[in-house]
Design an enzyme around this catalytic site. Structure first.
Site, PDB file in Angstrom:
ATOM      1  N   ASN A  30       0.896  -1.144   0.107  1.00 39.33           N
ATOM      2  CA  ASN A  30      -0.231   0.076  -0.225  1.00 39.33           C
ATOM      3  C   ASN A  30       1.460   1.245   0.003  1.00 39.33           C
ATOM      4  OD1 ASN A  30      -1.703   2.398   1.109  1.00 39.33           O
ATOM      5  ND2 ASN A  30      -2.734   0.761   1.614  1.00 39.33           N
TER       6      ASN A  30
ATOM      7  N   HIS B 209       0.955   6.317   1.671  1.00 40.11           N
ATOM      8  CA  HIS B 209       2.180   7.146   2.745  1.00 40.11           C
ATOM      9  C   HIS B 209       3.347   7.835   1.941  1.00 40.11           C
ATOM     10  CE1 HIS B 209      -1.443   6.966   5.639  1.00 40.11           C
ATOM     11  NE2 HIS B 209      -0.898   5.690   5.681  1.00 40.11           N
TER      12      HIS B 209
ATOM     13  N   HIS C 115      -6.189   3.778  -1.831  1.00 40.02           N
ATOM     14  CA  HIS C 115      -6.897   3.403  -1.610  1.00 40.02           C
ATOM     15  C   HIS C 115      -6.902   5.587  -1.598  1.00 40.02           C
ATOM     16  CE1 HIS C 115      -9.935   4.724   2.671  1.00 40.02           C
ATOM     17  NE2 HIS C 115     -10.608   4.603   1.060  1.00 40.02           N
TER      18      HIS C 115
ATOM     19  N   ARG D  75      -9.634   8.321  -1.588  1.00 37.16           N
ATOM     20  CA  ARG D  75     -10.678   8.588   0.055  1.00 37.16           C
ATOM     21  C   ARG D  75     -11.052  10.092  -0.366  1.00 37.16           C
ATOM     22  NH1 ARG D  75      -8.804   6.904   5.474  1.00 37.16           N
ATOM     23  NH2 ARG D  75     -10.920   8.039   5.704  1.00 37.16           N
TER      24      ARG D  75
ATOM     25  N   ARG E   7      -6.451  12.455   0.455  1.00 40.15           N
ATOM     26  CA  ARG E   7      -5.774  13.713   1.822  1.00 40.15           C
ATOM     27  C   ARG E   7      -4.053  12.641   1.209  1.00 40.15           C
ATOM     28  NH1 ARG E   7      -7.205  10.278   7.222  1.00 40.15           N
ATOM     29  NH2 ARG E   7      -8.587  10.605   6.991  1.00 40.15           N
TER      30      ARG E   7
ATOM     31  N   GLU F 266      -8.681   1.087  -3.141  1.00 43.34           N
ATOM     32  CA  GLU F 266      -9.612   1.075  -1.850  1.00 43.34           C
ATOM     33  C   GLU F 266     -10.554   2.006  -2.038  1.00 43.34           C
ATOM     34  OE1 GLU F 266      -7.605   0.957   0.951  1.00 43.34           O
ATOM     35  OE2 GLU F 266      -6.270  -1.046   0.799  1.00 43.34           O
TER      36      GLU F 266
ATOM     37  N   THR G 234      -8.440   3.773   8.362  1.00 37.45           N
ATOM     38  CA  THR G 234      -9.971   2.649   8.068  1.00 37.45           C
ATOM     39  C   THR G 234      -9.369   2.374   8.944  1.00 37.45           C
ATOM     40  OG1 THR G 234      -9.155   3.034   5.914  1.00 37.45           O
ATOM     41  CG2 THR G 234     -11.109   1.644   6.405  1.00 37.45           C
TER      42      THR G 234
ATOM     43  N   GLU H 199     -11.383  -8.754   2.805  1.00 34.20           N
ATOM     44  CA  GLU H 199     -10.132  -9.049   4.062  1.00 34.20           C
ATOM     45  C   GLU H 199     -10.799  -8.456   5.369  1.00 34.20           C
ATOM     46  OE1 GLU H 199      -7.177  -5.892   1.215  1.00 34.20           O
ATOM     47  OE2 GLU H 199      -6.483  -5.005   3.271  1.00 34.20           O
TER      48      GLU H 199
ATOM     49  N   HIS I 124      -4.032  -4.098   7.968  1.00 33.76           N
ATOM     50  CA  HIS I 124      -3.862  -3.362   8.420  1.00 33.76           C
ATOM     51  C   HIS I 124      -3.450  -3.712   9.697  1.00 33.76           C
ATOM     52  CE1 HIS I 124      -6.023   0.720   9.731  1.00 33.76           C
ATOM     53  NE2 HIS I 124      -5.825   0.475  10.126  1.00 33.76           N
TER      54      HIS I 124
END
Ligand code: PXP
Length: 241
Positions: free
Chosen positions: A10, A13, A48, A50, A54, A75, A106, A156, A195
């Site tokens: 992922n 970030h 993701h 969003r 962000r 996502e 999340t 998931e 996660h």
């Protein structure tokens, strides 16, 4: 049969760091992260999009879906505008996740009962376009069963609670994960997890029955800083020799 567990990286970030400077820098390049993750043994890239944008931006979705040398797992919230975005860009997978504007990350799984008709309809739209669909849920038998009824290809499990809990509680959450994984597999869905997984929890999660894929972001990006800072400083030193 025992399958190799896929690693989805992922890169949200990485985009967070870029957005901190308002997307004005040429670095970091998400496509370069894809390439390096592939060299490291990743099987897919997870992003993701969003609602508040962000980190990942619309143009990242367009570029990564068109140019990534690894399959993209997108996502999104259970929302028809987001599904239209996915249909336009054709990621390999869509993972439906719950989304709250103010949350840091999340924070839990979807309540499939609350969104059942909508998620079922949106899942079918995506699947009709050849996109596979997973649902991000808590390890609960009810959520697993409803996911199967709504047509998910995969579930998931949100591993956040397991990662953060200790002692007896950790064992209890682990037992829920095991039961839910067995039930999900029995109902014909692939089992994924993610996660909060760090090196030590990643090593333990592989004991989850039927696990096919993990998606890991935050810890990996942090480890990349520790593993990479010395080299980056050395390179910068050379520039100012
Ligand atoms: N899987 C899903 C569905 C996610 O939404 C996220 C990010 O919240 C992750 C995996 C990766 O979590 P983390 O960044 O904590 O590794």
């Amino acid at each position: 049969m025992k399958h190799k567990i896929s690693l989805g990286v992922n890169i949200d970030h990485v985009a967070t760091l870029r957005q901190v400077r308002g997307n004005t820098t040429a670095y970091p390049s998400l496509l370069e992260m894809v390439q390096l993750s592939k060299q490291g043994g990743a099987s897919q890239i997870t992003i993701h999009l969003r609602e508040d944008r962000r980190h990942i931006q619309d143009h990242d979705v367009v570029q990564l879906c068109a140019k990534s040398k690894l399959p993209i797992n997108l996502e999104i919230a259970v929302d028809s505008k987001m599904v239209n975005m996915a249909l336009k860009n054709k990621p390999h997978w869509v993972c439906f996740v719950p989304e709250k504007r103010q949350e840091l990350t999340t924070e839990g799984g979807l309540d499939i009962e609350r969104c059942f008709q909508q998620i079922k309809k949106l899942t079918l739209r995506l699947q009709s376009a050849g996109i596979k669909v997973s649902f991000f849920i808590e390890p609960s038998l009810k959520q697993v069963e409803l996911s199967a009824l709504a047509g998910a290809d995969a579930i998931e499990f949100h591993t956040g609670q397991w990662v953060l809990s200790q002692g007896v509680q950790k064992k209890k959450v682990w037992n829920h994960l095991v039961e839910a994984a067995q039930w999900g597999h029995h109902l014909g869905m692939r089992v994924h997890a993610g996660h909060g997984l760090d090196y030590s929890h990643a090593k333990s999660i592989v004991k989850l029955p039927h696990l096919r894929e993990v998606n890991i972001g935050h810890s990996l990006i942090c480890y990349a800083l520790t593993d990479g800072i010395k080299l980056a400083v050395q390179k910068m030193r050379r520039q100012i020799r």
